[in-house]
Design a protein around this motif. Structure first.
Motif, mmCIF file in Angstrom:
data_model
loop_
_atom_site.group_PDB
_atom_site.id
_atom_site.type_symbol
_atom_site.label_atom_id
_atom_site.label_comp_id
_atom_site.label_asym_id
_atom_site.label_seq_id
_atom_site.Cartn_x
_atom_site.Cartn_y
_atom_site.Cartn_z
ATOM 1 N N GLY A 44 0.674 -1.188 -0.127
ATOM 2 C CA GLY A 44 0.073 0.209 0.146
ATOM 3 C C GLY A 44 0.825 1.320 -0.011
ATOM 4 O O GLY A 44 0.423 2.233 -1.017
ATOM 5 N N ALA A 45 1.761 1.280 0.897
ATOM 6 C CA ALA A 45 2.863 2.347 0.876
ATOM 7 C C ALA A 45 3.439 2.573 -0.424
ATOM 8 O O ALA A 45 3.641 3.483 -0.704
ATOM 9 C CB ALA A 45 3.934 2.270 2.119
ATOM 10 N N GLU A 46 3.942 1.388 -1.229
ATOM 11 C CA GLU A 46 4.368 1.567 -2.417
ATOM 12 C C GLU A 46 3.579 2.073 -3.367
ATOM 13 O O GLU A 46 4.013 2.993 -4.341
ATOM 14 C CB GLU A 46 4.916 0.308 -2.824
ATOM 15 N N GLY A 47 2.424 1.500 -3.384
ATOM 16 C CA GLY A 47 1.576 2.089 -4.506
ATOM 17 C C GLY A 47 1.138 3.451 -4.141
ATOM 18 O O GLY A 47 0.772 4.263 -5.097
ATOM 19 N N LEU A 48 1.035 4.051 -3.056
ATOM 20 C CA LEU A 48 0.905 5.374 -2.735
ATOM 21 C C LEU A 48 2.130 6.407 -2.890
ATOM 22 O O LEU A 48 2.107 7.603 -2.742
ATOM 23 C CB LEU A 48 0.314 5.712 -1.527
ATOM 24 N N ALA A 49 3.444 5.648 -3.384
ATOM 25 C CA ALA A 49 4.489 6.461 -3.268
ATOM 26 C C ALA A 49 4.768 7.200 -2.187
ATOM 27 O O ALA A 49 5.081 8.359 -2.083
ATOM 28 C CB ALA A 49 4.647 7.265 -4.495
ATOM 29 N N ALA A 50 4.496 6.773 -0.971
ATOM 30 C CA ALA A 50 4.510 7.074 0.325
ATOM 31 C C ALA A 50 5.938 6.862 0.932
ATOM 32 O O ALA A 50 6.252 5.561 1.534
ATOM 33 C CB ALA A 50 3.366 6.590 1.307
ATOM 34 N N ASP A 51 6.685 7.983 1.204
ATOM 35 C CA ASP A 51 7.992 7.828 1.762
ATOM 36 C C ASP A 51 7.804 7.936 3.280
ATOM 37 O O ASP A 51 8.014 8.906 3.990
ATOM 38 C CB ASP A 51 8.913 8.900 1.149
ATOM 39 N N VAL A 52 7.583 6.546 3.943
ATOM 40 C CA VAL A 52 7.317 6.322 5.480
ATOM 41 C C VAL A 52 8.013 5.411 5.946
ATOM 42 O O VAL A 52 8.157 4.201 5.260
ATOM 43 C CB VAL A 52 5.724 6.431 5.517
ATOM 44 N N GLU A 53 8.495 5.680 7.089
ATOM 45 C CA GLU A 53 9.008 4.133 7.649
ATOM 46 C C GLU A 53 8.216 3.606 8.409
ATOM 47 O O GLU A 53 7.200 4.126 9.340
ATOM 48 C CB GLU A 53 10.166 4.994 8.797
ATOM 49 N N MET A 54 8.093 2.234 8.503
ATOM 50 C CA MET A 54 7.044 1.422 9.039
ATOM 51 C C MET A 54 7.768 0.534 10.079
ATOM 52 O O MET A 54 8.412 -0.313 9.792
ATOM 53 C CB MET A 54 6.288 0.659 7.900
ATOM 54 N N LEU A 55 7.211 0.736 11.272
ATOM 55 C CA LEU A 55 7.701 -0.269 12.220
ATOM 56 C C LEU A 55 6.607 -1.378 12.912
ATOM 57 O O LEU A 55 5.183 -0.888 12.937
ATOM 58 C CB LEU A 55 8.012 0.408 13.688
ATOM 59 N N ILE A 56 6.998 -2.490 13.255
ATOM 60 C CA ILE A 56 6.032 -3.544 13.785
ATOM 61 C C ILE A 56 6.655 -3.494 15.249
ATOM 62 O O ILE A 56 7.414 -3.835 15.731
ATOM 63 C CB ILE A 56 6.405 -4.806 12.969
ATOM 64 N N GLY A 57 5.580 -3.207 16.217
ATOM 65 C CA GLY A 57 5.883 -3.154 17.605
ATOM 66 C C GLY A 57 5.960 -4.622 18.047
ATOM 67 O O GLY A 57 4.950 -5.388 17.831
ATOM 68 N N ASN A 58 7.072 -5.090 18.394
ATOM 69 C CA ASN A 58 6.901 -6.620 18.910
ATOM 70 C C ASN A 58 6.799 -6.837 20.488
ATOM 71 O O ASN A 58 6.617 -7.966 20.920
ATOM 72 C CB ASN A 58 8.395 -6.986 18.675
ATOM 73 N N GLY A 59 6.213 -5.789 21.156
ATOM 74 C CA GLY A 59 5.689 -5.700 22.643
ATOM 75 C C GLY A 59 6.711 -5.668 23.596
ATOM 76 O O GLY A 59 6.327 -6.033 24.892
ATOM 77 N N TYR A 60 7.969 -5.517 23.096
ATOM 78 C CA TYR A 60 9.105 -5.623 24.129
ATOM 79 C C TYR A 60 9.937 -4.340 24.111
ATOM 80 O O TYR A 60 10.428 -4.346 22.814
ATOM 81 C CB TYR A 60 10.046 -6.964 24.291
ATOM 82 N N VAL A 61 10.045 -3.691 25.112
ATOM 83 C CA VAL A 61 10.938 -2.693 25.097
ATOM 84 C C VAL A 61 11.471 -2.609 26.516
ATOM 85 O O VAL A 61 10.837 -2.782 27.432
ATOM 86 C CB VAL A 61 10.498 -1.195 24.679
ATOM 87 N N PRO A 62 12.739 -2.546 26.723
ATOM 88 C CA PRO A 62 13.373 -2.647 27.945
ATOM 89 C C PRO A 62 12.638 -1.615 28.974
ATOM 90 O O PRO A 62 12.420 -0.239 28.554
ATOM 91 C CB PRO A 62 14.664 -2.209 28.014
ATOM 92 N N GLY A 63 12.109 -2.138 30.138
ATOM 93 C CA GLY A 63 11.504 -1.299 31.066
ATOM 94 C C GLY A 63 10.065 -0.751 30.798
ATOM 95 O O GLY A 63 9.427 -0.065 31.231
ATOM 96 N N HIS A 64 9.462 -1.444 29.710
ATOM 97 C CA HIS A 64 8.248 -1.192 29.248
ATOM 98 C C HIS A 64 7.063 -1.345 30.251
ATOM 99 O O HIS A 64 6.062 -0.595 30.484
ATOM 100 C CB HIS A 64 7.935 -1.978 27.934
ATOM 101 N N ALA A 65 7.166 -2.420 31.149
ATOM 102 C CA ALA A 65 6.066 -2.809 32.208
ATOM 103 C C ALA A 65 6.078 -1.713 33.044
ATOM 104 O O ALA A 65 4.908 -1.044 33.393
ATOM 105 C CB ALA A 65 6.458 -3.787 33.055
ATOM 106 N N GLU A 66 7.147 -0.989 33.604
ATOM 107 C CA GLU A 66 7.166 0.177 34.761
ATOM 108 C C GLU A 66 6.825 1.390 34.196
ATOM 109 O O GLU A 66 6.042 2.133 34.700
ATOM 110 C CB GLU A 66 8.525 -0.072 35.649
ATOM 111 N N PHE A 67 7.150 1.299 32.706
ATOM 112 C CA PHE A 67 6.867 2.913 32.088
ATOM 113 C C PHE A 67 5.366 2.686 31.967
ATOM 114 O O PHE A 67 4.696 3.860 32.300
ATOM 115 C CB PHE A 67 7.409 2.599 30.603
ATOM 116 N N ALA A 68 4.807 1.590 31.462
ATOM 117 C CA ALA A 68 3.053 1.785 31.286
ATOM 118 C C ALA A 68 2.339 1.969 32.787
ATOM 119 O O ALA A 68 1.467 2.803 32.942
ATOM 120 C CB ALA A 68 2.659 0.505 30.782
ATOM 121 N N LEU A 69 3.017 1.170 33.682
ATOM 122 C CA LEU A 69 2.242 1.287 34.854
ATOM 123 C C LEU A 69 2.307 2.622 35.542
ATOM 124 O O LEU A 69 1.512 3.453 36.171
ATOM 125 C CB LEU A 69 2.860 0.390 35.914
#
Length: 347
Positions: free
Chosen positions: A299-324
């Protein structure tokens, strides 16, 4: 990777029954016996939290609660884990540590009340009560059984200052706000749109974007009721209503494209709207388990959209305490979570 009988595999290869040579998440069937290898932890399960995409699919396919309950029991019995065969997703769980292997690196002890921060799709699981206390009508599943954590699993000891159900709901999506914070700070982004801003991960991501320095925070929600709730919570500068599956409606609702778009909805078909809402050179972060890689990329290719796309994998160091921490310090986030808990608890 070699699996030692003395210590097993830190990533759980010794629990894979079929097919051989794959990781537990990809396996068709796991050995869920509640006897720990030296680096494992066994947990007495008390509650499952099914991920939103999986639960929605089960409700749409099976209809009534009893049929949903039967479907979950069938999946776990057949696979030794909770992995929805349609969405490929699972959820996480809450329980009490029963036994800790002598070589476990997780720092847990017997009696700890924990929430797992790895997916049920790779967690060996046995259900022993037939889910008799669950009506099938909500994502949180009262449950008796056992689960196994590997050497490289992640779990958080539940905080004493928050209700367990509330903690579980937050920890289920804690990767989303942590990565939102990281991306907004790294890009020095001033404008952020959260698609699905009224949900669990969405509301936390709105708060994270604001805390990271964004000066224009847009929440896109599907209904007037959700819009009113997000406005009352004070989490966004702009609250707009659109069907996230309608790209043109999303672009029109957002207006001026933003530097970072975070997708937190649990339905398929939201990729193109997210791309259209994002400015050239911007970033789209996909947190939905319903995201299609091919739809996003093509879809991004078809729209000629220069965007970076990231897939969140659910883990970032310190994520639990950050969200709480966001829950504790942002009254609007807590209000939305507690409202959702009350709604779920209604008969």
């Amino acid at each position: 990777m070699t699996v030692s009988r003395a210590g097993g595999s830190a990533i759980g290869l010794h629990r894979v029954l079929e097919p051989e040579g794959v990781l537990p998440q990809q396996a068709l069937r796991l050995d869920a016996s509640p006897v720990p290898w030296p680096d494992e932890v066994v947990v007495d399960v008390e509650r499952l939290n099914l991920d939103a995409a999986s639960y929605r699919q089960l409700r749409e396919q099976h209809g009534d609660g009893a049929a949903v309950r039967a479907a979950v029991l069938e999946i776990v019995a057949a696979r030794g884990k909770m992995q929805n065969p349609v969405t490929g997703s699972g959820g996480m769980l809450l329980g009490t540590v029963r036994e800790v292997g002598p070589d476990s690196p997780l720092g847990l002890k017997v009696g700890d009340r924990v929430a797992t921060l790895v997916s049920l799709t790779l967690t060996p699981l046995v259900i022993t009560d037939g889910l008799s206390d669950w009506d099938g009508l909500g994502e949180q599943v009262p449950c008796k059984g056992t689960a196994v954590l590997f050497g490289r699993s992640i779990a958080a000891v539940l905080p004493e200052d928050l209700p367990e159900e509330l903690s579980l709901s937050v920890l289920d999506v804690c990767g989303a706000p942590a990565l939102t914070d990281r991306v907004v700070r790294a890009k020095s982004a001033r404008s952020v749109c959260v698609i699905g801003g009224g949900g669990k991960s969405g509301s936390l991501s709105l708060a994270a974007a604001r805390a990271a320095g964004a000066s224009r925070v847009v929440a896109l929600v599907p209904t007037r009721g959700e819009a009113e709730a997000v406005r009352a919570a004070g989490l966004a500068d702009e609250v707009v209503i659109a069907d996230a599956r309608n790209p043109l409606a999303v672009a029109q609702a957002v207006g001026e494209p933003v530097e970072v778009t975070v997708v937190c909805v649990d339905v398929a078909g939201c990729e193109h709207g997210a791309v259209l809402a994002t400015a050239a050179g911007g970033t789209v972060v996909f947190f939905s388990m319903a995201t299609s890689f091919s739809a996003a990329a093509l879809g991004a290719e078809g729209l000629a959209a220069d965007v970076e796309m990231l897939i969140g994998n659910g883990y970032v160091p310190g994520h639990a305490e950050f969200a709480l921490g966001l829950l504790r310090t942002t009254p609007g986030v807590r209000a939305l979570f507690e409202a959702r808990e009350r709604q779920t608890a209604k008969p």
